[in-house]
Design an enzyme around this catalytic site. Structure first.
Site, PDB file in Angstrom:
ATOM      1  N   ASP A 297      18.879  79.800-146.725  1.00 17.45           N
ATOM      2  CA  ASP A 297      19.308  79.978-145.344  1.00 17.45           C
ATOM      3  C   ASP A 297      20.751  80.482-145.385  1.00 17.45           C
ATOM      4  O   ASP A 297      21.396  80.541-146.441  1.00 17.45           O
ATOM      5  CB  ASP A 297      19.172  78.679-144.555  1.00 17.45           C
ATOM      6  CG  ASP A 297      19.146  78.943-143.044  1.00 17.45           C
ATOM      7  OD1 ASP A 297      19.503  80.073-142.621  1.00 17.45           O
ATOM      8  OD2 ASP A 297      18.779  78.042-142.286  1.00 17.45           O
TER       9      ASP A 297
HETATM   10  C1  BGC Z   1      19.180  79.926-139.370  1.00 17.11           C
HETATM   11  C2  BGC Z   1      17.926  80.614-139.872  1.00 17.11           C
HETATM   12  C3  BGC Z   1      18.015  82.096-139.582  1.00 17.11           C
HETATM   13  C4  BGC Z   1      19.277  82.659-140.205  1.00 17.11           C
HETATM   14  C5  BGC Z   1      19.462  84.145-139.971  1.00 17.11           C
HETATM   15  C6  BGC Z   1      20.429  80.602-139.900  1.00 17.11           C
HETATM   16  O1  BGC Z   1      21.574  80.070-139.372  1.00 17.11           O
HETATM   17  O2  BGC Z   1      19.134  78.568-139.741  1.00 17.11           O
HETATM   18  O3  BGC Z   1      16.798  80.048-139.306  1.00 17.11           O
HETATM   19  O4  BGC Z   1      16.877  82.744-140.052  1.00 17.11           O
HETATM   20  O5  BGC Z   1      20.394  81.986-139.658  1.00 17.11           O
HETATM   21  O6  BGC Z   1      19.694  84.438-138.655  1.00 17.11           O
END
Ligand code: BGC
Length: 768
Positions: A297
């Site tokens: 993530d």
């Molecule tokens: C979130 C993810 C997301 C990623 C990209 C993160 O902060 O937890 O779910 O896919 O950002 O936007």
């Protein structure tokens, strides 16, 4: 039925046996299945490339940068390196011309000419926006869910996206947690069905199918159980919780062929997920059998230092790779931890074979997606795909099928078209396009929405006099949301709310009925959207009370993704529309006037207050079995509405539950039938749900567990015999007494009905 194998896409659409009229034709899906020789050829090509790669080129493939304008100074050198070392992936580029420009640099200028993989959060649509995932789950209609994500994939692929960070298959048992909006709610069985449907929709018949994208289920694993429902806080889960509740949807997504997986960013049992070897290798690879690539993530490799796991970012890169991670998503403005991977390799901190395995997985994904052969998109074809009217039609149907009717006193709904000559439309969400679309919608993709006000105006034309008052404004969040764009509100003259509430009540008094659209603004939910209160934000309750006090029929339409406390409002009807998407207003107008009949069912228990959370239905029966009264001395702990609940404009009768055999060996199938009758005078859908309870065994099992459902359409007066089948997989569970899966010989209760409090009951025995 969680462990179903891979199904073919068209079969998936057809198997529900419902009207397929709304299924958008997906002509590009005719490609044949993967073959072992394809796999071997892809492996050989990946191996050949790997042999030529320097440590820097390998590290670059294991890196994914945000591409946001303006590009932060710290990211410029890394993005420049695209010309030399290449790069694994970029996220957030959805401008087709920019996608092609960047791809050209990778393919024509970098030394090894390895194309870029473009990733993006395609959560509930790109240009055409469908209801938020919790709403789609409320449709209890996997075929519909599959069709919507197939459209989302088609639009995404058209602009150049190859990989979506979806579906979110986290279990959300605490509605204080804002990311409940992206999930299918509290139940592992329903979430598994939605996980499977979404993976099939995104990926189509095989990984690499034209017009489709790689699905990346997230967040592995347990993110939904953060302490107190507070986003990002640590998660402590027992093995029993993990295996019985949180992992089944991931298993379903893996069995459906998911090509990617996103590791969560929080600590799970003390170890951040991004470097948790037990999670990423022992569980995900060895036990769940995942074959695709694992991404982190955002920022979660660098944050291993912040989270007190690693000494520095070099250590972080080494430990994340050693744990089984394959590609790092770097926070905007940060330098990738993977830039230190060559040094870590030189220092012997990480096994070379593990690095090569990770790089190999990224290369294979690119090869599988056909990027070496067809790296560019056809810029001229994009707008036609994004503006396909069939996509908007599907968005309307999805919004109609996801809405949940929570209250309908004296049959106030559907409105009688002959009687309603004037309508007051009221509330801060009634004319808000942004709130109709919901979170995870990005301005640059040009999504638009029919609001409730516009939908009613379009439907009723000049035949009905429609008045409108915003009533009150949504308050600002005390702490801004992580995405600044979500908080951006257009400049508007200030509103004197006291005067406007009085004006709204006057409009209602002057109309035959009022529709009040209230809830939580789209920036009050989702990532960083946890909340410790379920009241209506700002002065919405006061507005609602003033309108109800007029004595006119009042229908409340809620935009929300968690239970809201409506202050025991005396409004006659309540329709939960979630954040209904591009055609939300059209769908709501159809529902209010009876051109569509609500049949959505809650995918979570409508917890009475945040002080009760978590309060899901599938709890164990304690030594004091009365489950609701007396747990708190001051009030009942029963939810306001149970899991699976939702009304229709018709009523249904369940009778005649018959087990094919009351006693079967535990390796056999349990088959039962139930008669369902539509007692009303209109064609309507109902969602019969099957719940079980195991009476004794190696572990104690929950009071009820969902183990089957269907969504069926019945004509007025029609009776249908429904069949349910329970397999040994449905009845097994993970026991902490044996540290493994068990199927017990035991006695089971079974109920079938329209929600988790179903009363039609039977008993069966499994024998040893
Ligand atoms: C979130 C993810 C997301 C990623 C990209 C993160 O902060 O937890 O779910 O896919 O950002 O936007």
């Amino acid at each position: 039925m969680i462990s179903n194998g891979h199904r073919r896409f068209k079969v998936a659409l057809a198997c529900v046996g419902l009207s397929l009229a709304w299924a958008v034709p997906l002509s590009a899906n005719s490609a044949s299945a993967d073959s072992a020789s394809d796999d071997a050829a892809i492996q050989a090509r990946a191996d050949a490339l790997l042999k030529q790669m320097t440590p820097e080129e390998k590290a670059a493939q294991l890196t994914q940068y945000f591409y946001l304008q303006p590009i932060p100074a710290a990211n410029k050198p890394a993005l420049e390196a695209l010309r030399t070392t290449g790069l694994g992936s970029l996220l957030f580029v959805t401008d087709p011309a920019e996608v092609n420009r960047l791809q050209r640099i990778a393919v024509e200028q970098s030394r090894l000419k390895i194309p870029l993989l473009f990733g993006f959060d395609v959560i509930h649509g790109l240009r055409t926006i469908f209801p938020v995932p919790i709403g789609m789950a409320a449709s209890w209609d996997p075929a519909l869910v599959e069709a919507t994500q197939a459209v989302a994939a088609k639009e995404a692929r058209a602009v150049g996206v190859h990989w979506t960070f979806a579906p979110n298959v986290d279990i959300a048992r605490d509605p204080r947690w804002g990311r409940i909006v992206e999930t299918a709610g509290e139940d592992p069985y329903l979430t598994s069905a939605m996980a499977r449907a979404q993976v099939h929709g995104f990926q189509g018949p095989r990984l690499g199918a034209p017009g489709h994208v790689i699905a990346g289920p997230k967040h592995f694993a347990g993110y939904g159980a953060s302490l107190g429902g507070r986003d990002w806080d640590e998660v402590e889960l027992s093995d029993s919780d993990l295996w019985n509740v949180h992992l089944p949807p991931f298993q379903a997504a893996i069995n459906a062929g998911a090509g990617a997986m996103m590791a969560a960013y929080m600590h799970l049992n003390g170890v951040p997920a991004a470097a948790n070897r037990n999670l990423l290798t022992t569980i995900l690879r060895d036990k769940l059998g995942f074959k695709g690539f694992i991404g982190s993530d955002s920022g979660s490799v660098n944050k291993l230092v912040t989270q007190n796991l690693t000494r520095d970012t070099q250590d972080a890169a080494a430990r994340a790779i050693a744990a089984g991670l394959d590609i790092e998503m770097v926070d905007p403005g940060k330098l990738a931890a993977m830039s230190k991977l060559p040094a870590a390799m030189a220092a012997g901190q990480v096994p070379q074979a593990r690095v090569d395995e990770a790089v190999g997985r990224i290369l294979k994904a690119k090869l599988r997606m056909g990027l070496f052969e067809r790296p560019y998109i056809d810029e001229k074809a994009v707008e036609k795909t994004l503006n396909d009217p069939a996509h908007r039609r599907l968005a309307r149907i999805a919004a109609e099928r996801s809405a949940v009717l929570l209250r309908n006193e004296n049959g106030v709904l559907p409105f009688d078209k002959r009687r309603i000559k004037s309508l007051a439309v009221i509330g801060p969400m009634a004319a808000s396009a942004k709130d109709t679309l919901g979170p995870w919608v990005f301005e640059q993709n040009g999504a638009s929405a029919v609001t409730v006000l516009a939908g009613l105006q379009q439907k009723l034309g000049k035949k009905v006099r429609i008045s409108y008052s915003e009533g009150v404004r949504m308050p600002a969040r005390m702490f801004p949301s992580p995405s600044a764009t979500a908080d951006k509100v257009p400049e508007r003259p200030p509103l004197d709310e006291t005067t406007e509430i009085a004006r709204a009540a006057a409009l209602a008094r002057d109309a035959d009925a009022a529709v009040v659209v209230v809830g939580e603004a789209m920036n009050m939910i989702s990532e960083g959207g946890s909340r410790s209160s379920f009241t209506l934000p700002g002065r919405q309750q006061e507005l609602l009370d003033a309108v109800v006090a007029t004595g006119k029929p009042v229908v409340v339409v809620i935009f929300s993704a968690r239970p809201l406390h409506l202050g025991e409002t005396r409004a006659q009807a309540i329709l939960d529309a979630w954040y209904p998407g591009s055609e939300g207003g059209t769908a709501i107008a159809n529902l209010l006037f009876g051109d569509a009949v609500p049949a959505g069912k809650l995918p979570f228990s409508w917890t009475r207050s945040p002080a009760h959370a978590p309060n899901y239905y599938a709890q164990l029966i304690s030594h004091k079995p009365n489950p609701v009264n007396g747990r708190y001395w001051n009030e009942t702990s029963a939810p306001t509405y149970p899991f699976g609940y939702g009304l229709s404009y018709s009523t249904f009768e369940y009778t005649n539950l018959r087990l094919q055999q009351p006693s079967v060996p535990k390796s056999a199938l349990v088959v039962l039938n139930v008669d369902l009758k539509n007692l009303g005078d209109r064609t309507a859908d109902e969602v019969p749900q099957l719940y079980i309870h195991q009476r004794f065994g190696t572990s104690a099992r929950p009071a009820r567990e969902l183990k089957g459902f269907q969504r069926v359409t019945l004509k007025p007066g029609e009776t249908r015999s429904l069949r349910f089948v329970l397999s040994p997989d449905d009845l097994r569970y993970w026991s902490s007494a044996t540290n493994g899966w068990v199927n017990n010989a035991s006695a089971f209760d079974v109920w079938v009905g329209g929600n988790s409090e179903a009363t039609l009951h039977g008993i069966f025995e499994l024998t040893g």
